[in-house]
Motif scaffolding. Structure first.
Motif: not given
Ligand code: CP
Length: 316
Positions: A147-149, A158-159, A188-189, A220-222
């Motif tokens: 998921d991170a990739l 990601i930051r 920011q989770v 506002g979620a990415d």
């Protein structure tokens, strides 16, 4: 990768034991394998001579197939143990199964089990690397890495991204591993779920924000990461009905209106269409990264196999 025993027996049991640098190194290695997997000749000999056994006590399409492909593309001998026709069906214990497989000198065991902690328990009884392919509601580290990739490649970073993880948090190993990894890498989770599916205290425990209203949680979620409603792990009723759940928490274009206009939609699969996500949203090729996640799964699992066996290949 953090050792959970004296070298050379190193495991990947969860995101929690990993150093931030180790996570970043795995993602960098996986990035390279993405390009290899898109070529017609996908084969490397990095793991030639090594043996990988996949031991899945729970059903799987994505994880099991991608671990098999990952091992084969790196040149390993890959064995898929079918629990349904194994001696486990005759009552053999997890530890006895582990010690039996260990006697055949595998180099890597990839294990999925329905009980939290079972993979770590097994790892204490073998002399090879163990990869957790999902244990109960505890961790699914390779899912969080893929998921991170996916996010890093689609968004460039990601930051400081706002990432809303929505749905059945309570039963989700995917959520736990993603919370640990994404907060570690500076996102920011937010957790968005009905109170029955969101254990109390997660905000303080993990440094995340908690929402029970979907539109507020997505504002506002990415990234909007949906989770499967895991009815197989539920004892009793956690939602009034599937229709009501979809009405309040199912991802639709209407609920997405509060998110960023280019917000990326993710789901680890398998999906319950019409329960946690509208099929039309899931299939939107511009906004949905769901099939990207599947592609990244092979690359990430190749990176994990590569990193965990480097010490074997370095030996004279
Ligand atoms: N995401 C995931 O773990 O899918 P599978 O159950 O198909 O492996």
């Amino acid at each position: 990768m953090a050792a959970s025993g004296a070298p050379p027996f190193r495991h990947l049991l969860g995101i929690a034991p990993l150093e931030t640098g180790e996570i970043e190194a795995l993602l960098d290695t996986a990035d390279g394998f993405v390009e290899l997997n898109r070529r017609s000749d996908k084969k490397l000999a990095l793991l030639r001579g090594l043996t990988q056994i996949n031991l899945f006590f729970e059903s799987s399409t994505r994880t099991r197939t991608s671990f098999e492909l990952a091992g084969k593309r790196l040149g390993a001998d890959v064995v898929n143990m079918s629990v349904g026709v194994s001696a486990i069906k005759k009552g053999e214990t997890l530890i006895d199964t582990a010690m039996t497989l260990n006697a055949m000198h595998p180099d890597v065991l990839v294990v999925r089990h329905h009980d939290s902690g079972a993979v770590a328990l097994l790892a204490r009884h073998v002399r090879c690397a163990v990869i957790n392919a999902g244990d109960g509601s505890h961790e699914h580290p390779t899912q969080a890495l893929l998921d991170a990739l996916t996010i890093r490649r689609r968004m460039g970073r990601i930051r400081d991204l706002t990432i809303a993880i929505c749905g059945d948090i309570a039963h989700s190993r995917v959520a736990r591993s993603n919370i640990l990894l994404l907060t570690r890498l500076g996102a920011q989770v937010r957790l968005v779920a009905p109170p029955t599916l969101l254990p109390a205290g997660m905000d303080r425990q993990y440094g995340v924000a908690v929402f029970h209203d979907m539109r507020a949680g997505l504002e506002g979620a990415d990234i909007v990461m949906m989770l499967r409603l895991q009815t197989e792990r539920m004892q009793g009723s956690f939602v009034p009905s599937l229709r009501e759940y979809f009405h309040l928490y199912g991802l639709t274009w209407e609920k997405l209106e509060t998110a960023r206009s280019d917000a990326l939609i993710m789901h680890p699969g398998p999906m319950n269409r019409g329960v946690e996500i509208d099929g039309v949203v899931a299939d939107d090729i511009n906004r949905s990264a769901i099939l990207d996640q599947v592609e990244m799964g092979v690359a990430v699992r190749m990176a994990c196999l590569d990193h965990l066996t480097r010490h074997l290949r370095a030996a004279p």
